[in-house]
Motif scaffolding. Structure first.
Motif, PDB file in Angstrom:
ATOM      1  N   HIS A 130       7.573  12.936 -13.633  1.00  0.00           N
ATOM      2  CA  HIS A 130       8.009  13.093 -15.025  1.00  0.00           C
ATOM      3  C   HIS A 130       8.538  11.788 -15.624  1.00  0.00           C
ATOM      4  O   HIS A 130       8.363  11.548 -16.823  1.00  0.00           O
ATOM      5  CB  HIS A 130       9.076  14.187 -15.122  1.00  0.00           C
ATOM      6  N   THR A 152      15.032  14.586 -18.135  1.00  0.00           N
ATOM      7  CA  THR A 152      14.743  15.387 -16.939  1.00  0.00           C
ATOM      8  C   THR A 152      15.872  15.197 -15.945  1.00  0.00           C
ATOM      9  O   THR A 152      16.549  14.162 -15.929  1.00  0.00           O
ATOM     10  CB  THR A 152      13.392  15.006 -16.306  1.00  0.00           C
ATOM     11  N   ALA A 154       4.461  20.349 -16.663  1.00  0.00           N
ATOM     12  CA  ALA A 154       4.772  21.275 -15.573  1.00  0.00           C
ATOM     13  C   ALA A 154       3.515  21.603 -14.771  1.00  0.00           C
ATOM     14  O   ALA A 154       3.552  21.699 -13.532  1.00  0.00           O
ATOM     15  CB  ALA A 154       5.406  22.547 -16.132  1.00  0.00           C
ATOM     16  N   GLY A 169      10.400  21.977 -14.336  1.00  0.00           N
ATOM     17  CA  GLY A 169       9.339  21.033 -14.038  1.00  0.00           C
ATOM     18  C   GLY A 169       9.172  20.609 -12.590  1.00  0.00           C
ATOM     19  O   GLY A 169       8.859  19.471 -12.378  1.00  0.00           O
TER      20      GLY A 169
END
Length: 425
Positions: A186, A255, A306, A385
């Protein structure tokens, strides 16, 4: 949280959305409550105006030597003061009651959310990968983990009670590898900023994302009025609370890998074996903050982020569009990613990716200035995620070998010093 002015202007749209969630219409009752509050405010203004005028006349009466009139006016002002104080108390109570109801209302649904009462009405959006067929009877994750000696529910129960687990050795290492892989994916490929934020938050933070006041029973509260986060969505979304952002700053993408804590109050008797439903679990969360015109595109983008986790792990999965009756109250639209679990012979949720519109932003007072300099509420999104504990389950069950060993997915091997298989100690 809704603006009562908006409800006044759109009562039918508001009630239709409530009906789709199985709730009773409320627009008329809310407007009536606000009307009563407005009447109180109007009466207060009249009393205050009369009191101010009478106060001026007291001085004039005394200057003219009319003590009788001055005393009558003083009595009138005292009476009005008492009425104003009582009226202010009433207005505060009416406002608090209106805000209490507004704070507990669910978000408006987007038009493309399927109708339905529960998960049986969810609609498959697409499917990726074919479930692997084994030449032996596949086991569930807890059977594999206990046989390897790396997953201990009995000791965890002695320490903390039910719905906890102790992971050891290579299985603990595998879960850590999953989290690091997701974070790297990510941050390096999807443009998210990694954040380490508080796990303990004030009630205002949970109110901002919508867990309070309605879902207090699902979270754990400390003795000093802080709360353990049920998801790092809370900490990450509140990074912009009480902010005025510039349009140029957006989108913001955050994140985080954190433990999450949930009471699982409504899940008695469900998934009591194994790691599927725990009081404490790890999850990589994604949060995005953007402008209203970009939020639906951001929702699709976040779903893709995801999905990239699942594709990298080569776990078969499907994406479901949640129906109105199965969606979280704070969200406008939700996609669930469900991983194939051979041991259960079914798909189970591993990620939820949702768009909240301005619902959370209003509760947090998070705004930006548009190209005309006007203050607007941002839109917020969040998604797993993904949940590392459930990803661990999916990897163990999909990569199990006939002898009970677990093959390590290619993308995780660099995080495990090249280890390719997990065998019994």
């Amino acid at each position: 949280m809704f603006d009562i002015k908006w409800i006044r202007a759109n009562p039918d749209l508001f009630d239709r959305s409530l009906a789709r969630r199985g709730a009773e219409p409320m627009a008329e009752a809310l407007v009536a409550l606000d009307d009563e509050r407005k009447k109180t405010v109007q009466q207060l203004n009249e009393w205050q105006g009369t009191r101010n005028a009478s106060s001026k006349q007291i001085g004039q009466a005394k200057a003219q030597g009319d003590e009788e009139k001055a005393q009558a006016l003083l009595a009138e002002v005292a009476d009005l003061k008492a009425k104003v104080q009582a009226g202010e108390d009433q207005e505060r109570e009416q406002t608090a009651e209106l805000n209490r109801i507004l704070a507990g209302l669910p978000n408006l649904l987007l038009d493309d959310v399927p109708d339905g009462e529960d998960e049986d009405a969810n609609v498959e959006r697409h499917k990726v990968g074919e479930p692997k067929r084994f030449n032996f009877e596949p086991k569930e994750h807890y059977e594999l983990g206990e046989a390897l000696g790396h997953m201990d529910f009995e000791t965890a129960a002695k320490i903390a009670g039910s719905r906890f687990v102790v992971l050891k050795s290579d299985i603990a290492r595998l879960e850590r590898a999953l989290g690091q892989y997701m974070l790297d994916l990510h941050t390096r490929e999807h443009g998210f900023t990694e954040v380490v934020a508080p796990l303990l938050v004030r009630p205002e933070a949970l109110f901002g994302t919508g867990q309070l006041p309605k879902f207090a029973e699902d979270a754990f509260q400390t003795t000093d009025d802080r709360w353990l986060i049920p998801t790092s969505e809370v900490s990450l979304t509140n990074l912009v609370r009480e902010s005025m952002l510039s349009k140029e700053e957006l989108p913001l993408r955050f994140t985080s890998l954190t433990p999450c804590f949930r009471s699982e109050a409504g899940s008695a008797g469900r998934d009591t074996r194994g790691m599927l439903r725990q009081h404490q679990f790890y999850k990589v969360e994604m949060v995005a903050v953007t402008t209203p015109d970009k939020s639906l595109d951001e929702h699709e983008r976040m779903l893709g982020c995801a999905e990239a986790v699942m594709k990298g792990l080569e776990i078969p999965y499907r994406v479901m569009r949640l129906c109105a009756g199965d969606m979280g109250a704070t969200m406008q639209r939700t996609y669930d990613i469900e991983a194939w679990l051979p041991g259960q012979d079914t798909y189970r949720e591993i990620s939820s990716v949702s768009v909240a519109g301005d619902y959370q932003a209003r509760r947090m007072n998070a705004r930006y200035r548009d190209e005309d300099g006007k203050a607007q509420y941002v839109h917020t999104l969040n998604g797993s995620g993904v949940a590392t504990g459930r990803a661990l389950i999916a990897v163990m069950e999909n990569y199990q070998q006939e002898d009970g060993a677990i093959a390590v997915p290619d993308v995780l091997q660099p995080y495990m010093a090249g280890q390719t298989v997990i065998s019994a100690s």
